[in-house]
Design an enzyme around this catalytic site. Structure first.
Site, PDB file in Angstrom:
ATOM      1  N   ARG A 258       0.855  -1.181   0.000  1.00 28.98           N
ATOM      2  CA  ARG A 258       0.000   0.000   0.000  1.00 28.98           C
ATOM      3  C   ARG A 258       0.893   1.234   0.000  1.00 28.98           C
ATOM      4  O   ARG A 258       1.492   1.595   1.021  1.00 28.98           O
ATOM      5  CB  ARG A 258      -0.888  -0.033   1.243  1.00 28.98           C
ATOM      6  CG  ARG A 258      -2.004   0.989   1.273  1.00 28.98           C
ATOM      7  CD  ARG A 258      -2.583   1.089   2.673  1.00 28.98           C
ATOM      8  NE  ARG A 258      -1.676   1.830   3.555  1.00 28.98           N
ATOM      9  CZ  ARG A 258      -1.401   1.496   4.814  1.00 28.98           C
ATOM     10  NH1 ARG A 258      -1.917   0.409   5.341  1.00 28.98           N
ATOM     11  NH2 ARG A 258      -0.579   2.244   5.542  1.00 28.98           N
ATOM     12  N   HIS A 262      -3.329   4.277   4.859  1.00 25.36           N
ATOM     13  CA  HIS A 262      -4.472   3.349   4.890  1.00 25.36           C
ATOM     14  C   HIS A 262      -5.732   4.059   4.401  1.00 25.36           C
ATOM     15  O   HIS A 262      -6.454   3.555   3.547  1.00 25.36           O
ATOM     16  CB  HIS A 262      -4.677   2.824   6.304  1.00 25.36           C
ATOM     17  CG  HIS A 262      -5.899   1.984   6.473  1.00 25.36           C
ATOM     18  ND1 HIS A 262      -5.996   0.704   5.972  1.00 25.36           N
ATOM     19  CD2 HIS A 262      -7.086   2.243   7.076  1.00 25.36           C
ATOM     20  CE1 HIS A 262      -7.187   0.207   6.258  1.00 25.36           C
ATOM     21  NE2 HIS A 262      -7.866   1.114   6.924  1.00 25.36           N
ATOM     22  N   TYR A 271       4.381   4.535  11.640  1.00 24.53           N
ATOM     23  CA  TYR A 271       4.663   3.100  11.798  1.00 24.53           C
ATOM     24  C   TYR A 271       5.453   2.498  10.637  1.00 24.53           C
ATOM     25  O   TYR A 271       5.793   1.316  10.677  1.00 24.53           O
ATOM     26  CB  TYR A 271       3.353   2.316  11.979  1.00 24.53           C
ATOM     27  CG  TYR A 271       2.329   2.527  10.878  1.00 24.53           C
ATOM     28  CD1 TYR A 271       2.367   1.791   9.696  1.00 24.53           C
ATOM     29  CD2 TYR A 271       1.315   3.466  11.029  1.00 24.53           C
ATOM     30  CE1 TYR A 271       1.442   1.981   8.699  1.00 24.53           C
ATOM     31  CE2 TYR A 271       0.371   3.669  10.028  1.00 24.53           C
ATOM     32  CZ  TYR A 271       0.438   2.921   8.868  1.00 24.53           C
ATOM     33  OH  TYR A 271      -0.498   3.114   7.874  1.00 24.53           O
TER      34      TYR A 271
END
Length: 362
Positions: A258, A262, A271
């Site tokens: 990705r 998100h 992260y």
């Protein structure tokens, strides 16, 4: 034979071209014309342009939270080129290219992410379920549709998608279990983009990969390079042949990344490391396909002109969605049950009273 040759228990991955667009498995290269490859690239480019513009509209405050599809276009377009008119599409929320291939418009997508229920009324897209945000609940729906088609002896099949995080939900296991028992005509795809929001795959499962989960349910499974258009095209074609021949379902793990957050509410810098993003950027599906086309001498596209054309088209559809009339209040309540229960009637009455009061406030 690819389901046997690429046994997920051995953590093999189906890959046909490398990051430089060079064919590394000519024996597996699918039968596909140069014109089809060009159309595939154009479809991937349209998806990426539309996806980027959707993020821009959200950042301008003109649309609600949106989940990016960037980096996963090879999966979507490969599936979209093989899904048939009467096949069902049961999406999650990150399958833009497949939905477009089935006839869903960007106007529909924009309406949905602006909170308008008409965004799920796909008039030009037969057999497409609405975007499904609750994680994994679409998988049992897909199995139910597949069971119905098998019961009716129909020749059509179901394509359904889930993210890597969804494999930790009970609905995932329950759906695959029934799919195996009933041998339903369903192609399950796990889009393993490495993160369920901020949770990496290695904290989701101790399995060697996600495709291996098929073994427990007695169905074929395969791990394929989700950034390799040719690998995905081949695996979907073989899965289609398997399912349409009455051999039951298939589970595909599309190993991808990705590239964006998100959703537009997420901050991946909290992260993910920049080095990781840079490394995966070298495996970008559009970059790899473009390099293949250049090596093959079939790159004849004016990409700048295409992008300009696509931007104009997408912007036109966004303006239509932005200026779309609000849907009737009755649509919120009338389509949940064949006969509206009393508690829902009371809710509707209370909301009508609220709107009447709100309209009288000076």
């Amino acid at each position: 034979m690819i389901f046997e040759d690429f046994n997920p228990s051995e953590d093999k991955i189906l890959r046909i071209i490398d990051n430089d667009g060079r064919v590394i498995r000519p024996d597996l290269f699918p039968e596909i014309s140069d014109n089809t490859i060009i159309e595939a690239y154009k479809a991937m480019l349209y998806e990426r342009v539309a996806d980027g513009m959707a993020i821009s509209y959200q950042r301008q405050g003109r649309m609600f939270t949106y989940p990016s599809n960037k980096g996963q276009e090879a999966i979507h377009i490969a599936a979209g080129m093989l899904i048939r008119e009467n096949d069902w599409l049961v999406p999650a929320f990150r399958e833009l290219g497949v939905m477009l291939a089935k006839g869903v418009t960007m106007k529909d997508i924009f309406l949905f992410f602006n909170g308008n229920e008409q965004g799920s009324n796909f008039k030009n897209a037969p057999r497409v379920l609405p975007i499904n945000v609750p994680i994994a609940s679409q998988f049992p729906h897909a199995v139910g549709i597949g069971y119905s088609m098998k019961y009716r002896k129909e020749d059509d099949i179901v394509f359904t998608f889930i993210g890597d995080g969804g494999t930790s939900e009970g609905d995932f296991s329950e759906a695959l279990n029934f799919a195996g028992v009933w041998q339903v005509p369903v192609i399950f795809t796990i889009q393993n983009n490495q993160y369920a929001i901020s949770v990496p795959v290695h904290t989701q499962t101790n399995s060697v990969n996600l495709a291996v989960k098929s073994v427990a349910f007695g169905i074929p499974g395969i791990k394929a390079d989700g950034n390799d258009f040719f690998a995905m095209y081949l695996v979907y074609r073989k899965a289609l042949e398997h399912v349409t021949s009455g051999k039951g379902p298939v589970l595909i793990e599309a190993f991808t990344y990705r590239s964006e957050a998100h959703t537009t509410s997420d901050d991946p810098t909290k992260y993910r490391l920049k080095d990781e993003e840079t490394k995966w950027g070298l495996a970008d599906p559009m970059l790899r396909l473009k390099k293949y086309m250049e090596h093959k001498g079939i790159w004849k596209l004016n990409e700048d002109e295409l992008i300009k054309k696509y931007k104009e088209e997408v912007d036109k559809q966004f303006l239509e969605a932005e200026n779309f009339a609000p849907y009737p209040l009755s649509d919120v309540f009338d389509h949940l049950y064949a006969e509206m229960p009393d508690d829902l009637k009371r809710q509707k009455e209370e909301y009508e009273q609220f709107l009447e009061w709100k309209g009288g406030v000076k």
